[in-house]
Design a protein around this motif. Structure first.
Motif, PDB file in Angstrom:
ATOM      1  N   LEU A  88       0.813  -1.209   0.000  1.00 18.71           N
ATOM      2  CA  LEU A  88       0.000   0.000   0.000  1.00 18.71           C
ATOM      3  C   LEU A  88       0.850   1.264   0.000  1.00 18.71           C
ATOM      4  O   LEU A  88       0.538   2.230  -0.713  1.00 18.71           O
ATOM      5  N   SER A  89       1.917   1.276   0.778  1.00 20.89           N
ATOM      6  CA  SER A  89       2.728   2.486   0.901  1.00 20.89           C
ATOM      7  C   SER A  89       3.493   2.792  -0.376  1.00 20.89           C
ATOM      8  O   SER A  89       3.593   3.957  -0.779  1.00 20.89           O
ATOM      9  N   ALA A 136       0.920   4.118  -2.941  1.00 17.22           N
ATOM     10  CA  ALA A 136       0.480   5.470  -2.593  1.00 17.22           C
ATOM     11  C   ALA A 136       1.599   6.484  -2.803  1.00 17.22           C
ATOM     12  O   ALA A 136       1.371   7.587  -3.330  1.00 17.22           O
ATOM     13  N   GLY A 172       2.046   7.178  -6.449  1.00 20.19           N
ATOM     14  CA  GLY A 172       0.972   8.033  -6.940  1.00 20.19           C
ATOM     15  C   GLY A 172       1.182   9.492  -6.554  1.00 20.19           C
ATOM     16  O   GLY A 172       0.961  10.403  -7.366  1.00 20.19           O
ATOM     17  N   PHE A 173       1.636   9.734  -5.320  1.00 22.02           N
ATOM     18  CA  PHE A 173       1.913  11.105  -4.905  1.00 22.02           C
ATOM     19  C   PHE A 173       3.114  11.687  -5.648  1.00 22.02           C
ATOM     20  O   PHE A 173       3.158  12.893  -5.925  1.00 22.02           O
ATOM     21  N   ARG A 191      -4.386  16.254  -5.367  1.00 24.21           N
ATOM     22  CA  ARG A 191      -3.166  15.554  -4.949  1.00 24.21           C
ATOM     23  C   ARG A 191      -2.478  16.284  -3.808  1.00 24.21           C
ATOM     24  O   ARG A 191      -2.064  15.658  -2.819  1.00 24.21           O
ATOM     25  N   THR A 231      -2.119  13.477   4.476  1.00 30.54           N
ATOM     26  CA  THR A 231      -1.286  12.322   4.821  1.00 30.54           C
ATOM     27  C   THR A 231      -0.136  12.721   5.724  1.00 30.54           C
ATOM     28  O   THR A 231       0.160  12.051   6.728  1.00 30.54           O
ATOM     29  N   VAL A 256       4.795   6.262   3.829  1.00 31.00           N
ATOM     30  CA  VAL A 256       4.386   6.819   2.533  1.00 31.00           C
ATOM     31  C   VAL A 256       5.203   8.063   2.213  1.00 31.00           C
ATOM     32  O   VAL A 256       5.683   8.247   1.081  1.00 31.00           O
ATOM     33  N   LYS A 283       7.831   8.435  -0.798  1.00 35.08           N
ATOM     34  CA  LYS A 283       7.558   9.475  -1.784  1.00 35.08           C
ATOM     35  C   LYS A 283       8.784  10.345  -2.022  1.00 35.08           C
ATOM     36  O   LYS A 283       9.106  10.704  -3.172  1.00 35.08           O
TER      37      LYS A 283
END
Length: 295
Positions: free
Chosen positions: A107-108, A111, A114-115, A123, A130, A172, A176
């Motif tokens: 999941l992380s 995500a 995507g970010f 966004r 978040t 996340v 990122k």
């Protein structure tokens, strides 16, 4: 005074060179001494715990400053094994911590990617939420999470232990930041060859992100293994308790026994120590690479 051209110039450090604590032997000796003191302060409690766990309750209660007050024995470990279903608790900890780590990484990473690369509406606002959620103390979420698990009839199940732990905003954000440092040209070249976004993520981004993914996996696994409060709240069945919760119930049920308490602490920490000893080089390399990637 010598001419300007003949003045002795101080050597300049090369670009990217590590930060030094000054020139000479004294700063390095002081730095090494400080690190040695900090290492000693960290090791001493563990050594004391280990020595205490191999002694009898009678010897521990005797006065004196000698850490070893009698013959070493395994009685504390035998009593911990006899009074609790230790293998079941160890299996529960391995299962829940492993699944929490696996699901959190999936999941992380998705995500965070995507970010980092997404251009969808909202966004920035979602990323801000978040990051802001990192500052929310986990204790504030205990009651809402318990009510949620109760509504879904998941109390006293493995999923009740696992699901609330798979949301990790900090991980996340870390992932990122690392994805932002990956050159976009590599992804664009793959897309020119016909690769989809998922293919680019799986074949280009993830292989380049092995150091950060390894570091995050270690951090998540350690956090899930050591988590006491949430499994203690959500489980009452002894067959579903994790190792920290089960060992705490043994201590509460049979009173304060210092040797048994230390033996339980050693047993709970032993898997993490073994993992670190086997993967020490990879963990250190991952953390070091993470720091460079996020800078």
């Amino acid at each position: 005074m010598p001419p300007a051209g003949l003045r002795r110039r101080r050597p300049q450090e090369a670009a990217g060179a590590p930060l030094l604590l000054g020139h000479g032997r004294l700063p390095r000796v002081l730095a090494g001494g400080a690190l040695g003191i900090f290492a000693l302060l960290w090791v001493l409690p563990f050594v004391w715990t280990l020595i205490t766990s191999f002694q009898s309750e009678r010897d521990i209660s005797s006065p004196g400053f000698n850490p070893i007050k009698g013959a070493l024995t395994l009685d504390a470990y035998r009593q911990v094994f006899d009074r609790g279903t230790l293998p079941i608790w160890a299996f529960n900890s391995i299962l829940t911590a492993g699944l929490v780590t696996l699901i959190t990484i999936v999941l992380s990473t998705l995500a965070a990617y995507g970010f980092s690369r997404g251009t969808f509406r909202g966004r920035r606002a979602l990323l801000a939420v978040t990051v802001a959620s990192i500052m929310v103390p986990p204790q504030l979420l205990m009651v809402p999470l318990f009510q949620e698990m109760l509504a879904f009839n998941l109390v006293d199940t493995y999923w009740a232990i696992i699901l609330p732990q798979v949301v990790a905003p900090m991980m996340v954000f870390i992932l990122k930041r690392f994805f932002d440092a990956i050159p976009r040209e590599l992804e664009e070249a793959a897309r020119i060859d016909g690769a989809s976004d998922l293919r680019v993520f799986w074949s280009i981004v993830l292989p380049l992100s092995r150091p950060i993914v390894s570091a995050v996996s270690v951090f998540v696994f350690i956090g899930a293994w050591n988590n006491f409060m949430w499994p203690f709240i959500i489980t009452s069945d002894p067959d579903l308790m994790t190792l920290p919760v089960g060992l705490a119930t043994v201590e509460d049920a049979y009173g304060v026994a210092y040797a048994q308490s230390m033996a339980a602490a050693v047993l709970a920490a032993a898997p993490l120590i073994i993992v670190f000893l086997f993967f020490q080089r990879r963990i250190v390399k991952s953390v070091a690479t993470t720091g460079l990637g996020g800078s």
